[in-house]
Design a protein around this motif. Structure first.
Motif, PDB file in Angstrom:
ATOM      1  N   MET A  47       0.838  -1.194   0.000  1.00 39.34           N
ATOM      2  CA  MET A  47       0.000   0.000   0.000  1.00 39.34           C
ATOM      3  C   MET A  47       0.876   1.248   0.000  1.00 39.34           C
ATOM      4  N   LEU A  48       0.331   2.302  -0.541  1.00 42.13           N
ATOM      5  CA  LEU A  48       1.051   3.571  -0.644  1.00 42.13           C
ATOM      6  C   LEU A  48       0.369   4.615   0.229  1.00 42.13           C
ATOM      7  N   ALA A  49       1.167   5.502   0.790  1.00 42.19           N
ATOM      8  CA  ALA A  49       0.593   6.603   1.565  1.00 42.19           C
ATOM      9  C   ALA A  49      -0.012   7.628   0.622  1.00 42.19           C
ATOM     10  N   TYR A  50      -1.130   8.192   1.039  1.00 45.16           N
ATOM     11  CA  TYR A  50      -1.780   9.201   0.209  1.00 45.16           C
ATOM     12  C   TYR A  50      -0.900  10.449   0.164  1.00 45.16           C
ATOM     13  N   LEU A  69     -13.868  11.326  -2.990  1.00 47.16           N
ATOM     14  CA  LEU A  69     -14.209  10.142  -3.788  1.00 47.16           C
ATOM     15  C   LEU A  69     -13.298   8.956  -3.475  1.00 47.16           C
ATOM     16  N   PRO A  70     -13.220   8.565  -2.206  1.00 45.59           N
ATOM     17  CA  PRO A  70     -12.370   7.416  -1.864  1.00 45.59           C
ATOM     18  C   PRO A  70     -12.843   6.159  -2.574  1.00 45.59           C
ATOM     19  N   GLY A  71     -11.889   5.316  -2.908  1.00 49.27           N
ATOM     20  CA  GLY A  71     -12.225   4.080  -3.589  1.00 49.27           C
ATOM     21  C   GLY A  71     -12.620   2.980  -2.615  1.00 49.27           C
ATOM     22  N   ARG A  72     -12.948   1.838  -3.160  1.00 52.38           N
ATOM     23  CA  ARG A  72     -13.290   0.684  -2.339  1.00 52.38           C
ATOM     24  C   ARG A  72     -12.001   0.011  -1.849  1.00 52.38           C
ATOM     25  N   VAL A  73     -12.133  -0.716  -0.767  1.00 52.40           N
ATOM     26  CA  VAL A  73     -10.984  -1.400  -0.166  1.00 52.40           C
ATOM     27  C   VAL A  73     -10.428  -2.424  -1.154  1.00 52.40           C
ATOM     28  N   THR A  74      -9.105  -2.453  -1.274  1.00 54.07           N
ATOM     29  CA  THR A  74      -8.460  -3.364  -2.211  1.00 54.07           C
ATOM     30  C   THR A  74      -7.042  -3.680  -1.731  1.00 54.07           C
ATOM     31  N   VAL A 111      -4.587  -4.190  -4.227  1.00 54.49           N
ATOM     32  CA  VAL A 111      -3.727  -3.998  -5.397  1.00 54.49           C
ATOM     33  C   VAL A 111      -2.467  -3.231  -4.980  1.00 54.49           C
ATOM     34  N   PRO A 112      -1.361  -3.420  -5.672  1.00 55.08           N
ATOM     35  CA  PRO A 112      -0.090  -2.791  -5.260  1.00 55.08           C
ATOM     36  C   PRO A 112      -0.137  -1.271  -5.199  1.00 55.08           C
ATOM     37  N   TRP A 113      -1.017  -0.660  -5.982  1.00 47.16           N
ATOM     38  CA  TRP A 113      -1.080   0.808  -6.008  1.00 47.16           C
ATOM     39  C   TRP A 113      -2.175   1.361  -5.087  1.00 47.16           C
ATOM     40  N   ALA A 114      -2.696   0.527  -4.193  1.00 55.97           N
ATOM     41  CA  ALA A 114      -3.725   0.988  -3.259  1.00 55.97           C
ATOM     42  C   ALA A 114      -3.193   2.121  -2.390  1.00 55.97           C
ATOM     43  N   LEU A 115      -4.060   3.080  -2.087  1.00 54.49           N
ATOM     44  CA  LEU A 115      -3.690   4.228  -1.268  1.00 54.49           C
ATOM     45  C   LEU A 115      -4.427   4.186   0.063  1.00 54.49           C
ATOM     46  N   VAL A 116      -3.743   4.601   1.105  1.00 54.97           N
ATOM     47  CA  VAL A 116      -4.372   4.726   2.418  1.00 54.97           C
ATOM     48  C   VAL A 116      -4.916   6.146   2.537  1.00 54.97           C
ATOM     49  N   PHE A 117      -6.234   6.277   2.474  1.00 53.76           N
ATOM     50  CA  PHE A 117      -6.853   7.597   2.529  1.00 53.76           C
ATOM     51  C   PHE A 117      -6.804   8.150   3.953  1.00 53.76           C
ATOM     52  N   PRO A 118      -6.490   9.412   4.124  1.00 48.41           N
ATOM     53  CA  PRO A 118      -6.443  10.026   5.464  1.00 48.41           C
ATOM     54  C   PRO A 118      -7.797   9.926   6.156  1.00 48.41           C
ATOM     55  N   GLY A 127      -6.037  -0.139   2.441  1.00 50.08           N
ATOM     56  CA  GLY A 127      -5.737   0.401   1.127  1.00 50.08           C
ATOM     57  C   GLY A 127      -7.002   0.495   0.288  1.00 50.08           C
ATOM     58  N   ARG A 128      -7.102   1.531  -0.497  1.00 48.78           N
ATOM     59  CA  ARG A 128      -8.289   1.761  -1.329  1.00 48.78           C
ATOM     60  C   ARG A 128      -7.869   2.126  -2.751  1.00 48.78           C
ATOM     61  N   HIS A 129      -8.764   1.836  -3.691  1.00 45.94           N
ATOM     62  CA  HIS A 129      -8.525   2.239  -5.068  1.00 45.94           C
ATOM     63  C   HIS A 129      -8.464   3.773  -5.156  1.00 45.94           C
ATOM     64  N   PRO A 130      -7.503   4.330  -5.897  1.00 46.83           N
ATOM     65  CA  PRO A 130      -7.505   5.771  -6.160  1.00 46.83           C
ATOM     66  C   PRO A 130      -8.513   6.073  -7.267  1.00 46.83           C
ATOM     67  N   SER A 131      -9.788   5.938  -6.936  1.00 50.21           N
ATOM     68  CA  SER A 131     -10.841   5.975  -7.952  1.00 50.21           C
ATOM     69  C   SER A 131     -10.908   7.301  -8.697  1.00 50.21           C
ATOM     70  N   SER A 132     -10.560   8.403  -8.027  1.00 55.04           N
ATOM     71  CA  SER A 132     -10.611   9.690  -8.726  1.00 55.04           C
ATOM     72  C   SER A 132      -9.577   9.733  -9.851  1.00 55.04           C
ATOM     73  N   LEU A 133      -8.447   9.036  -9.690  1.00 54.52           N
ATOM     74  CA  LEU A 133      -7.453   8.977 -10.762  1.00 54.52           C
ATOM     75  C   LEU A 133      -7.930   8.082 -11.902  1.00 54.52           C
ATOM     76  N   TYR A 134      -8.653   7.019 -11.569  1.00 53.55           N
ATOM     77  CA  TYR A 134      -9.242   6.201 -12.621  1.00 53.55           C
ATOM     78  C   TYR A 134     -10.198   7.056 -13.456  1.00 53.55           C
ATOM     79  N   GLN A 135     -11.012   7.864 -12.757  1.00 56.12           N
ATOM     80  CA  GLN A 135     -11.976   8.700 -13.452  1.00 56.12           C
ATOM     81  C   GLN A 135     -11.277   9.802 -14.250  1.00 56.12           C
TER      82      GLN A 135
END
Length: 269
Positions: A1-4, A146-151, A153-160, A166-174
């Motif tokens: 997981m990656l830090a936000y 717009l936090p993503g769903r729990v996941t 995946v290696p690029w998951a972010l920990v939202f503050p 870890g969550r999907h960076p859904s806003s970047l997907y969008q």
């Protein structure tokens, strides 16, 4: 997981005046649309300076439609309890689908003022819209929205403030789908004259599909949750009419002649 990423939502602070990144993203969207619109103004028989007038109409449609749409689609209970809440723009957000309705109404008024056919104008506007959509999603990301769903995946972010999951960076997907991909598709498709209504229909279908897909990675709105079947979100529900309307518009466009890129204004649909 990656830090936000720790990005201050305030871009510039001048004493009591604070300029937020999210607000700057709106500026990026409108300035980008204005610049590209001026380059293509002759396609509508307009002067480059008329594009600023068009963007003014569009800005009103985005802001008013977006806020009213958010109140009706995502905060109806709060709005009914306190109608003045709709003016508290710092509490809540904006709805794309409401903003779209607002822009369509604004386009109708602008088209009448300048003697343009409605779909002639919306075909012109559609390729400009993804600039603002993409910039807005970057603003969402900076604001931790717009936090993503729990996941896992290696690029998951920990939202503050949302635990250590870890969550999907859904806003970047969008941002990628609604900004980069949608702009590329529409800009390429509109490089040559098309049948009137085709580009507008293509926008509706592509955005609707992209939004429907991205909602599977985005956490449902907490005040609504899943609204049907244990998986359908409000964003997906609102996107379905877009896809259907867009497909219908593409089929309808086949009845029309190819719209001359510099057709004289005055035709009606």
């Amino acid at each position: 997981m990656l830090a936000y990423p720790d990005i201050d939502p305030v871009a510039v602070s001048l004493g009591p005046l604070e300029i937020h990144w999210y607000g700057l993203m709106y500026v990026v969207g409108f300035v980008g649309a204005w610049w590209l619109g001026r380059r293509r103004a002759d396609r509508l028989g307009l002067k480059p300076d008329d594009i600023g007038d068009m963007l003014f109409y569009g800005a009103l449609g985005v802001v008013l439609g977006g806020r009213i749409g958010y109140a009706l689609f995502y905060g109806l209970d709060r709005f009914l309890d306190n109608p003045l809440w709709i003016f508290q723009v710092w509490d809540g957000g904006m709805s794309f689908h409401g903003g779209l309705i607002g822009v369509l109404l604004a386009a109708l008024l602008f088209a009448r003022k300048h003697g343009l056919a409605f779909f002639q104008l919306t075909d012109f506007i559609a390729p400009l819209v993804p600039i603002g959509l993409g910039a807005g999603r970057i603003g969402n990301f900076i604001n931790h929205e717009l936090p993503g769903r729990v996941t896992d995946v290696p690029w998951a972010l920990v939202f503050p403030g949302m635990g250590g999951q870890g969550r999907h960076p859904s806003s970047l997907y969008q941002f990628f789908l609604e900004g980069v991909v949608l702009f590329s598709v529409l800009w390429f498709a509109s490089q040559t004259p098309r049948r009137r209504g085709f580009i507008s229909g293509l926008f509706l279908v592509c955005y609707g599909l992209f939004r429907f897909l991205s909602e599977f990675f985005r956490r449902p709105d907490p005040q609504l949750g899943f609204i049907a079947f244990g998986w359908l979100t409000m964003g997906q529900l609102l996107s379905l009419p877009m896809i259907i309307a867009g497909a219908g518009l593409i089929l309808w466009s086949r009845r029309n002649a190819v719209d001359d890129a510099r057709a004289a204004a005055g035709d009606s649909v």
